[in-house]
Motif scaffolding. Structure first.
Motif, PDB file in Angstrom:
ATOM      1  N   LYS A 139       0.842  -1.195   0.000  1.00  0.00           N
ATOM      2  CA  LYS A 139       0.000   0.000   0.000  1.00  0.00           C
ATOM      3  C   LYS A 139       0.875   1.242   0.000  1.00  0.00           C
ATOM      4  O   LYS A 139       1.890   1.305   0.690  1.00  0.00           O
ATOM      5  N   GLY A 140       0.458   2.231  -0.726  1.00  0.00           N
ATOM      6  CA  GLY A 140       1.194   3.495  -0.720  1.00  0.00           C
ATOM      7  C   GLY A 140       2.131   3.690  -1.883  1.00  0.00           C
ATOM      8  O   GLY A 140       1.994   4.654  -2.647  1.00  0.00           O
ATOM      9  N   PRO A 141       3.135   2.804  -2.076  1.00  0.00           N
ATOM     10  CA  PRO A 141       4.069   3.013  -3.187  1.00  0.00           C
ATOM     11  C   PRO A 141       3.356   3.014  -4.537  1.00  0.00           C
ATOM     12  O   PRO A 141       2.448   2.229  -4.767  1.00  0.00           O
ATOM     13  N   ARG A 142       3.803   3.863  -5.424  1.00  0.00           N
ATOM     14  CA  ARG A 142       3.171   4.002  -6.740  1.00  0.00           C
ATOM     15  C   ARG A 142       4.046   3.367  -7.821  1.00  0.00           C
ATOM     16  O   ARG A 142       4.152   3.868  -8.935  1.00  0.00           O
ATOM     17  N   GLU A 143       4.651   2.235  -7.462  1.00  0.00           N
ATOM     18  CA  GLU A 143       5.601   1.605  -8.370  1.00  0.00           C
ATOM     19  C   GLU A 143       4.951   1.153  -9.677  1.00  0.00           C
ATOM     20  O   GLU A 143       5.528   1.316 -10.759  1.00  0.00           O
ATOM     21  N   TRP A 144       3.739   0.583  -9.586  1.00  0.00           N
ATOM     22  CA  TRP A 144       3.068   0.150 -10.810  1.00  0.00           C
ATOM     23  C   TRP A 144       2.586   1.340 -11.630  1.00  0.00           C
ATOM     24  O   TRP A 144       2.621   1.318 -12.859  1.00  0.00           O
ATOM     25  N   VAL A 145       2.141   2.393 -10.958  1.00  0.00           N
ATOM     26  CA  VAL A 145       1.705   3.598 -11.662  1.00  0.00           C
ATOM     27  C   VAL A 145       2.872   4.191 -12.443  1.00  0.00           C
ATOM     28  O   VAL A 145       2.740   4.564 -13.623  1.00  0.00           O
ATOM     29  N   ARG A 146       4.036   4.264 -11.781  1.00  0.00           N
ATOM     30  CA  ARG A 146       5.226   4.809 -12.446  1.00  0.00           C
ATOM     31  C   ARG A 146       5.652   3.912 -13.615  1.00  0.00           C
ATOM     32  O   ARG A 146       6.069   4.408 -14.667  1.00  0.00           O
ATOM     33  N   HIS A 147       5.556   2.603 -13.418  1.00  0.00           N
ATOM     34  CA  HIS A 147       5.947   1.689 -14.481  1.00  0.00           C
ATOM     35  C   HIS A 147       5.058   1.848 -15.713  1.00  0.00           C
ATOM     36  O   HIS A 147       5.554   1.915 -16.844  1.00  0.00           O
TER      37      HIS A 147
ATOM     38  N   ALA B 194       3.355   4.445 -16.558  1.00  0.00           N
ATOM     39  CA  ALA B 194       3.526   5.771 -17.142  1.00  0.00           C
ATOM     40  C   ALA B 194       4.844   5.883 -17.911  1.00  0.00           C
ATOM     41  O   ALA B 194       4.916   6.570 -18.943  1.00  0.00           O
ATOM     42  N   ASN B 195       5.889   5.177 -17.432  1.00  0.00           N
ATOM     43  CA  ASN B 195       7.202   5.290 -18.067  1.00  0.00           C
ATOM     44  C   ASN B 195       7.956   3.970 -17.923  1.00  0.00           C
ATOM     45  O   ASN B 195       8.849   3.825 -17.080  1.00  0.00           O
ATOM     46  N   PRO B 196       7.619   2.970 -18.737  1.00  0.00           N
ATOM     47  CA  PRO B 196       8.246   1.638 -18.606  1.00  0.00           C
ATOM     48  C   PRO B 196       9.750   1.648 -18.810  1.00  0.00           C
ATOM     49  O   PRO B 196      10.452   0.800 -18.251  1.00  0.00           O
ATOM     50  N   GLN B 197      10.268   2.582 -19.603  1.00  0.00           N
ATOM     51  CA  GLN B 197      11.699   2.611 -19.852  1.00  0.00           C
ATOM     52  C   GLN B 197      12.492   3.016 -18.610  1.00  0.00           C
ATOM     53  O   GLN B 197      13.579   2.510 -18.355  1.00  0.00           O
ATOM     54  N   SER B 198      11.941   3.930 -17.846  1.00  0.00           N
ATOM     55  CA  SER B 198      12.645   4.424 -16.659  1.00  0.00           C
ATOM     56  C   SER B 198      12.335   3.618 -15.400  1.00  0.00           C
ATOM     57  O   SER B 198      13.153   3.549 -14.483  1.00  0.00           O
ATOM     58  N   PHE B 199      11.137   3.005 -15.356  1.00  0.00           N
ATOM     59  CA  PHE B 199      10.718   2.271 -14.159  1.00  0.00           C
ATOM     60  C   PHE B 199      10.377   0.826 -14.547  1.00  0.00           C
ATOM     61  O   PHE B 199       9.338   0.574 -15.153  1.00  0.00           O
ATOM     62  N   PRO B 200      11.242  -0.125 -14.222  1.00  0.00           N
ATOM     63  CA  PRO B 200      10.984  -1.530 -14.564  1.00  0.00           C
ATOM     64  C   PRO B 200       9.791  -2.066 -13.777  1.00  0.00           C
ATOM     65  O   PRO B 200       9.414  -1.483 -12.742  1.00  0.00           O
TER      66      PRO B 200
END
Length: 231
Positions: A65-73, A75-81
């Motif tokens: 809960k809380g981390p936006r790791e999937w949202v970032r991925h 939005a920008n798959p190249q920068s966020f695996p």
């Protein structure tokens, strides 16, 4: 002080939203209060055990809960695996198979109790035997009697320290050895943990240590004024 009384009072603590509504405050303010309480509750890391000591582990499913790791991925798959595991919702929406039994997404929590009042609840970083040994060794006096399941970590602690060790099974007829050697006190602690954590709807793993300290303070019966004095 209001948040502290709510968390450590005799009645069940309110949710962050409910407490915020009752106090006419923003929920984020109340949440910050709760995190502050986590920071001043030290748990019972110095608990002294003696006599018959029971030990076992319970498990808590990982929560991000809380981390936006999937949202970032997305939005920008190249920068966020992609994060190291699927979202829990993917197991339903995409038909992924859930791992059965204990998996690396189940976080081990060590529980220890003796026949007096000493209780300890501590999250372990992994399920390795050496990790369990490192956590248990400082807790066990040389004249104690250890009751546990057959995990190698407990057996190694007993063998290294010359401690009498009774292995208790989970099947009927093996839960009690020689009438007084059992792990029913830690099983009761597991039940209390399950009831405590269920009301909180799976707290984020990054905050799990704070919730464990909260439970330890409740189990020890420490009053809010004592927590404030200790801080």
């Amino acid at each position: 002080m209001v948040a502290l009384k709510d968390m450590l009072g005799t009645s069940a603590p309110q949710s962050v939203r409910k407490l915020a509504e009752n106090l006419e405050l923003n929920k984020h303010t109340v949440w910050r209060w709760r995190i502050l309480v986590f920071s001043i509750t030290g748990g019972s890391g110095s608990t002294s055990f003696s006599g018959i000591v029971e030990a076992d582990e319970t498990y808590q499913r990982e929560s991000r809960k809380g981390p936006r790791e999937w949202v970032r991925h997305f939005a920008n798959p190249q920068s966020f695996p992609p994060p190291p595991r699927p979202r829990w919702e993917d197991f339903t929406t995409q038909g992924l198979k859930m791992m059965r039994g204990l998996s690396k997404w189940q976080l081990p929590i060590l529980t220890v109790a003796d026949r007096r009042v000493a209780r300890l609840v501590r999250r372990l970083p992994n399920r390795k035997s050496v990790t369990l040994e490192r956590a248990m060794t400082p807790l066990m006096p040389a004249d104690a009697v250890l009751c546990s399941d057959g995990a190698n970590g407990y057996a190694n602690v007993a063998a290294t320290g010359g401690i009498e060790h009774f292995v208790v099974g989970s099947k009927p007829g093996k839960r009690v050895v020689a009438s007084c050697y059992h792990i029913q006190n830690v099983n009761s602690l597991h039940a209390r943990y399950d009831m405590f954590i269920r009301r909180l709807c799976g707290p984020a793993t990054k905050n799990l240590n704070g919730y464990i300290r909260w439970l330890e303070v409740q189990v020890a019966g420490i009053r809010p004024a004592e927590v404030i004095g200790a801080s």
